[in-house]
Design a protein around this motif. Structure first.
Motif, PDB file in Angstrom:
ATOM      1  N   PRO A 177     -10.137   5.185 -19.453  1.00 32.53           N
ATOM      2  CA  PRO A 177      -8.929   5.839 -18.938  1.00 32.53           C
ATOM      3  C   PRO A 177      -9.246   7.057 -18.059  1.00 32.53           C
ATOM      4  O   PRO A 177      -8.590   7.271 -17.029  1.00 32.53           O
ATOM      5  N   ALA A 178     -10.263   7.828 -18.443  1.00 28.20           N
ATOM      6  CA  ALA A 178     -10.640   8.990 -17.633  1.00 28.20           C
ATOM      7  C   ALA A 178     -11.242   8.558 -16.298  1.00 28.20           C
ATOM      8  O   ALA A 178     -10.994   9.184 -15.261  1.00 28.20           O
ATOM      9  N   LEU A 179     -12.016   7.494 -16.317  1.00 32.89           N
ATOM     10  CA  LEU A 179     -12.554   6.964 -15.061  1.00 32.89           C
ATOM     11  C   LEU A 179     -11.434   6.511 -14.141  1.00 32.89           C
ATOM     12  O   LEU A 179     -11.452   6.756 -12.931  1.00 32.89           O
ATOM     13  N   ARG A 180     -10.446   5.828 -14.722  1.00 33.45           N
ATOM     14  CA  ARG A 180      -9.326   5.337 -13.922  1.00 33.45           C
ATOM     15  C   ARG A 180      -8.583   6.508 -13.271  1.00 33.45           C
ATOM     16  O   ARG A 180      -8.207   6.437 -12.090  1.00 33.45           O
ATOM     17  N   PHE A 235      -8.137   0.221  -9.923  1.00 33.68           N
ATOM     18  CA  PHE A 235      -9.281   0.233 -10.838  1.00 33.68           C
ATOM     19  C   PHE A 235      -9.252  -1.030 -11.691  1.00 33.68           C
ATOM     20  O   PHE A 235      -8.279  -1.789 -11.706  1.00 33.68           O
ATOM     21  N   GLY A 236     -10.342  -1.261 -12.437  1.00 38.02           N
ATOM     22  CA  GLY A 236     -10.414  -2.423 -13.316  1.00 38.02           C
ATOM     23  C   GLY A 236      -9.423  -2.339 -14.461  1.00 38.02           C
ATOM     24  O   GLY A 236      -8.883  -1.270 -14.778  1.00 38.02           O
ATOM     25  N   ALA A 237      -9.185  -3.482 -15.097  1.00 37.72           N
ATOM     26  CA  ALA A 237      -8.215  -3.546 -16.187  1.00 37.72           C
ATOM     27  C   ALA A 237      -8.604  -4.663 -17.144  1.00 37.72           C
ATOM     28  O   ALA A 237      -9.320  -5.594 -16.779  1.00 37.72           O
ATOM     29  N   GLY A 238      -8.111  -4.557 -18.367  1.00 36.15           N
ATOM     30  CA  GLY A 238      -8.347  -5.608 -19.343  1.00 36.15           C
ATOM     31  C   GLY A 238      -8.947  -5.081 -20.623  1.00 36.15           C
ATOM     32  O   GLY A 238      -8.895  -3.882 -20.916  1.00 36.15           O
ATOM     33  N   ASP A 239      -9.521  -5.984 -21.391  1.00 39.63           N
ATOM     34  CA  ASP A 239     -10.102  -5.677 -22.689  1.00 39.63           C
ATOM     35  C   ASP A 239     -11.328  -4.780 -22.509  1.00 39.63           C
ATOM     36  O   ASP A 239     -12.302  -5.169 -21.873  1.00 39.63           O
ATOM     37  N   THR A 240     -11.270  -3.576 -23.059  1.00 39.37           N
ATOM     38  CA  THR A 240     -12.384  -2.635 -22.888  1.00 39.37           C
ATOM     39  C   THR A 240     -13.618  -3.041 -23.681  1.00 39.37           C
ATOM     40  O   THR A 240     -14.686  -2.472 -23.481  1.00 39.37           O
ATOM     41  N   HIS A 241     -13.470  -4.004 -24.575  1.00 40.76           N
ATOM     42  CA  HIS A 241     -14.617  -4.536 -25.326  1.00 40.76           C
ATOM     43  C   HIS A 241     -14.846  -6.001 -24.964  1.00 40.76           C
ATOM     44  O   HIS A 241     -15.328  -6.784 -25.776  1.00 40.76           O
TER      45      HIS A 241
END
Length: 224
Positions: A23-26, A46-52
């Motif tokens: 979230p901070a990168l975004r 920015f990218g999106a989706g499952d962070t894992h």
């Protein structure tokens, strides 16, 4: 207005915060002026989706709809990709999707005319590389699916040719990390194909290679 940097000095690196989560990168990427593409684009995508996520899909750059909505792969190509992923056995909800370049590059003959996609240059891809490196370091996917030639060049260098390696599992060091990668065509290429159904089935076949790689099943190579 930000000062104009020489093209050989384009880089997002000063805008990437150390120790940031996604979230901070975004949030930080929203203010990136690492190359001139931010000047004409509506916003950073920015990218999106499952962070894992076990699988990260990397495309070229946002399209018109992505630029307007601020999310990757929400246009026609994204909808086709979701369908192909599901058919191949990869749940789109459990993937992380992003692009090598985070701003929409386009040409436009006149205001209010349709904005026509224009491929980013290698320098622009390189400038945006620190964002992709940061995403990879945080998501730590087991597998990267390369969507198209531009994404492949951004990750593997200018000699990359998607037609030579699509549907195979590659092992390479990317941004200092050992990675497994499966290249395939960009879904927008399927939409432009003369035989769209054949092109779509080729995309699904490549994504099935990725699905099998995630389950650890060995690949069978044929001469067909």
């Amino acid at each position: 207005m930000s000062p104009k940097a020489p093209e050989d000095q384009y880089t997002a690196e000063p805008f990437v915060p150390d120790g940031a989560d996604l979230p901070a990168l975004r949030r930080a990427a929203a203010g990136c002026h690492g190359c001139p593409l931010h000047r004409e684009a509506t916003q950073t995508v920015f990218g999106a989706g499952d962070t894992h996520a076990r699988v990260m899909l990397v495309g070229e750059q946002p399209g018109d709809q992505e630029d307007r909505q601020g999310r990757p792969f929400v246009g026609p190509a994204g909808k086709l990709l979701d369908r192909a992923l599901a058919e191949a056995g990869i749940d789109p909800a459990h993937a992380y999707v992003t692009n090598a370049v985070k701003h929409f590059k386009f040409t436009q003959a006149e205001p209010r005319k349709r904005r026509i996609h224009k491929a980013p240059s290698l320098r622009e891809m390189t400038a945006c590389g620190p964002w992709l490196a940061a995403e990879l370091a945080l998501v730590e996917p087991e597998l990267i699916v390369i969507l198209g030639a531009t994404a492949g060049k951004a990750l593997l260098g200018s000699s990359f040719r998607v037609g030579q390696v699509r549907g195979t599992v590659l092992e390479e060091e990317i941004h200092g990390r050992p990675e497994r990668l499966v290249p395939t065509v960009h879904p927008s290429a399927v939409l432009r194909a003369d035989d769209r159904e054949q092109a779509y089935q080729g995309l699904v076949a490549d994504l099935k290679v990725a699905a099998r790689a995630l389950t650890g099943k060995p690949e069978r190579k044929t001469n067909a």
